[in-house]
Scaffold this active site. Structure first.
Site, PDB file in Angstrom:
ATOM      1  N   GLU A  27      53.416   9.262  41.367  1.00 18.88           N
ATOM      2  CA  GLU A  27      54.441   9.883  40.516  1.00 18.88           C
ATOM      3  C   GLU A  27      55.279  10.867  41.324  1.00 18.88           C
ATOM      4  OE1 GLU A  27      53.863  13.314  38.186  1.00 18.88           O
ATOM      5  OE2 GLU A  27      51.680  13.108  38.178  1.00 18.88           O
ATOM      6  N   LYS A  88      62.832  15.715  34.288  1.00 16.45           N
ATOM      7  CA  LYS A  88      61.407  15.365  34.193  1.00 16.45           C
ATOM      8  C   LYS A  88      61.303  14.238  33.169  1.00 16.45           C
ATOM      9  CE  LYS A  88      57.072  17.286  32.406  1.00 16.45           C
ATOM     10  NZ  LYS A  88      56.430  18.481  31.838  1.00 16.45           N
ATOM     11  N   VAL A 108      53.468  10.958  34.466  1.00 16.81           N
ATOM     12  CA  VAL A 108      52.464   9.893  34.392  1.00 16.81           C
ATOM     13  C   VAL A 108      52.970   8.761  33.483  1.00 16.81           C
ATOM     14  CG1 VAL A 108      50.148   9.318  33.534  1.00 16.81           C
ATOM     15  CG2 VAL A 108      50.492  11.359  34.957  1.00 16.81           C
ATOM     16  N   ASP A 140      52.323  19.670  20.386  1.00 10.43           N
ATOM     17  CA  ASP A 140      52.601  19.297  21.767  1.00 10.43           C
ATOM     18  C   ASP A 140      51.479  18.428  22.331  1.00 10.43           C
ATOM     19  OD1 ASP A 140      53.439  19.064  24.357  1.00 10.43           O
ATOM     20  OD2 ASP A 140      53.692  21.215  24.724  1.00 10.43           O
ATOM     21  N   SER A 142      51.107  15.207  25.050  1.00 11.49           N
ATOM     22  CA  SER A 142      51.844  14.481  26.085  1.00 11.49           C
ATOM     23  C   SER A 142      51.978  12.992  25.765  1.00 11.49           C
ATOM     24  CB  SER A 142      51.139  14.635  27.427  1.00 11.49           C
ATOM     25  OG  SER A 142      51.817  13.899  28.416  1.00 11.49           O
ATOM     26  N   ALA A 143      53.159  12.454  26.072  1.00 13.82           N
ATOM     27  CA  ALA A 143      53.387  11.011  25.946  1.00 13.82           C
ATOM     28  C   ALA A 143      52.522  10.219  26.935  1.00 13.82           C
ATOM     29  CB  ALA A 143      54.863  10.695  26.167  1.00 13.82           C
ATOM     30  N   ASP A 144      51.906  10.916  27.897  1.00 14.86           N
ATOM     31  CA  ASP A 144      50.997  10.229  28.830  1.00 14.86           C
ATOM     32  C   ASP A 144      49.877   9.509  28.060  1.00 14.86           C
ATOM     33  OD1 ASP A 144      52.477  11.489  30.806  1.00 14.86           O
ATOM     34  OD2 ASP A 144      50.847  12.779  31.515  1.00 14.86           O
ATOM     35  N   LYS A 161      44.599  18.135  32.975  1.00 11.74           N
ATOM     36  CA  LYS A 161      44.732  19.501  33.496  1.00 11.74           C
ATOM     37  C   LYS A 161      43.991  20.478  32.582  1.00 11.74           C
ATOM     38  CE  LYS A 161      49.217  18.877  34.236  1.00 11.74           C
ATOM     39  NZ  LYS A 161      49.480  17.514  34.684  1.00 11.74           N
TER      40      LYS A 161
HETATM   41  N1  PSU Z   1      49.516  16.551  37.853  1.00 10.91           N
HETATM   42  C1  PSU Z   1      49.724  17.604  38.692  1.00 10.91           C
HETATM   43  N2  PSU Z   1      50.922  18.277  38.562  1.00 10.91           N
HETATM   44  C2  PSU Z   1      51.875  17.899  37.640  1.00 10.91           C
HETATM   45  C3  PSU Z   1      51.642  16.786  36.773  1.00 10.91           C
HETATM   46  C4  PSU Z   1      50.437  16.159  36.930  1.00 10.91           C
HETATM   47  O1  PSU Z   1      48.876  17.926  39.525  1.00 10.91           O
HETATM   48  O2  PSU Z   1      52.943  18.507  37.602  1.00 10.91           O
HETATM   49  C5  PSU Z   1      52.695  16.326  35.755  1.00 10.91           C
HETATM   50  C6  PSU Z   1      52.511  14.839  35.490  1.00 10.91           C
HETATM   51  O3  PSU Z   1      53.735  14.211  35.792  1.00 10.91           O
HETATM   52  C7  PSU Z   1      52.197  14.726  34.008  1.00 10.91           C
HETATM   53  C8  PSU Z   1      52.976  15.876  33.483  1.00 10.91           C
HETATM   54  O4  PSU Z   1      52.587  13.499  33.457  1.00 10.91           O
HETATM   55  O5  PSU Z   1      52.665  16.916  34.449  1.00 10.91           O
HETATM   56  C9  PSU Z   1      52.586  16.217  32.066  1.00 10.91           C
HETATM   57  O6  PSU Z   1      53.643  16.893  31.447  1.00 10.91           O
HETATM   58  P1  PSU Z   1      53.675  17.091  29.868  1.00 10.91           P
HETATM   59  O7  PSU Z   1      52.472  17.943  29.592  1.00 10.91           O
HETATM   60  O8  PSU Z   1      54.982  17.825  29.604  1.00 10.91           O
HETATM   61  O9  PSU Z   1      53.631  15.736  29.229  1.00 10.91           O
HETATM   62 MN    MN Z   2      54.576  18.236  26.047  1.00  7.99          MN
END
Ligand code: PSU
Ligand code: MN
Length: 305
Positions: A27, A88, A108, A140, A142-144, A161
């Site tokens: 990614e 992003k 992701v 909130d 994530s779409a992941d 995370k």
């Molecule tokens: N893993 C890391 N650092 C990051 C991310 C993942 O070590 O910055 C990113 C990935 O791209 C993941 C995104 O998909 O954070 C998630 O963002 P959100 O919570 O807004 O969906």
């Molecule tokens: Mn989000």
């Protein structure tokens, strides 16, 4: 209009895909929004080298001026790592960046979409997005997680995370039919730490077993993604107790400043970097490298079947 969008690949990636050789997708949000310059570029190049040394080909995914790339050379990675105001991209805005000729880094979710389009079945990252703490009021999520439920790519991570609500993230993955496999241990890892304090749903101990599991899922059809949760090496870990304190402070700062939406994850990672005096970045780089090596070994095992 053609059925498949044009994907720009490096010669190395095109050749590997044509011959059925192992390829690992990477990614780019982790480069543009996850780490500061110049460590972000060094990380990206080291990760590519680690994949090559395991006998696979790296394909870093990004949209550059509207063109979808699977595989970036050193010059392109260096340029992206320094570009400001990069979008992003998740599933919701992936096509928008192409039609509006924008430059965007793939999360992701968007990297899984691109990998699937390119015919790449293994992808290495740091940690996936998931259910945020307080999601019951912020919504909130994530779409992941939805992408893992629908798109057939193996995502190698150090878990979700630890800034997230890990039990709720595991529940959401189970609902979507996503197998979560801890690599080589029973406990679910928590990104910077090896143990989230809860058991992983599944456990496997070798790339060959992961490849066999994936092959069985393919035989059953319509299988969606799989999440591999690979613990950070012991030497690089920051204990969950130490991280818990920093995460609370970072979350309080986010609430104070009203940080919302796509900005939440990059903000928290930045605060934690400062609170740990740079230690979290070293751990983040170590775990991404560790995931890249495992992803390459899984891709090699799949190609051998
Ligand atoms: N893993 C890391 N650092 C990051 C991310 C993942 O070590 O910055 C990113 C990935 O791209 C993941 C995104 O998909 O954070 C998630 O963002 P959100 O919570 O807004 O969906
Ligand atoms: Mn989000």
């Amino acid at each position: 209009m053609s059925a498949t969008p044009k994907i720009e690949t490096t010669d190395e990636v095109a050749d590997a895909l044509a011959r059925g050789r192992p390829v690992v997708a990477l990614e780019s949000t982790i480069i543009t929004h996850g780490m500061p310059w110049p460590g972000n570029r060094d990380m990206a190049l080291e990760v590519e080298a680690a994949i090559r040394s395991e006998g696979a080909v790296p394909a870093t995914i990004a949209i550059i001026e509207g063109r979808l790339h699977a595989g970036l050379d050193e010059t392109a990675i260096t340029a992206l790592a320094q570009t400001k105001d990069v979008m992003k991209l998740s599933r919701a805005d992936f096509a928008f960046a192409i039609s509006e000729r924008r430059t965007g880094a793939t999360t992701v979710a968007a990297t899984m979409m691109a990998a699937h389009l390119a015919g790449i079945s293994v992808f290495a990252t740091g940690g996936i997005g998931g259910v945020h703490r307080g999601a019951e009021s912020s919504f909130d999520i994530s779409a992941d997680l939805d992408e893992l439920g629908r798109t057939s790519v193996i995502v190698v991570s150090a878990g979700a995370k630890a800034i997230l609500d890990i039990p709720k993230t595991l529940e959401a993955l189970e609902t979507r039919g996503v197998p979560v496999v801890a690599f080589g241990q029973d406990a679910m890892p928590a990104f910077w730490s090896r143990d989230a304090g809860l058991a992983a749903p599944l456990r496997l101990d070798s790339p060959a077993e992961i490849a066999a599991f994936e092959a069985t899922r393919r035989q059953l059809g319509g299988h969606g993604g799989m999440l591999i949760a690979n613990p950070v090496p012991e030497a690089d870990e920051i204990s969950a107790d130490v991280m818990a304190v920093h995460i609370q402070t970072a979350l309080a700062r986010a609430a104070e400043r009203g940080v919302e939406g796509k900005a939440v994850t990059p903000f928290l990672l930045g605060e934690i970097l400062e609170l740990t005096g740079g230690e979290s970045l070293k751990t983040n780089i170590a775990l991404v490298l560790n995931n890249a090596r495992l992803a390459a070994r899984i891709a090699v095992a799949l190609a051998a079947r």
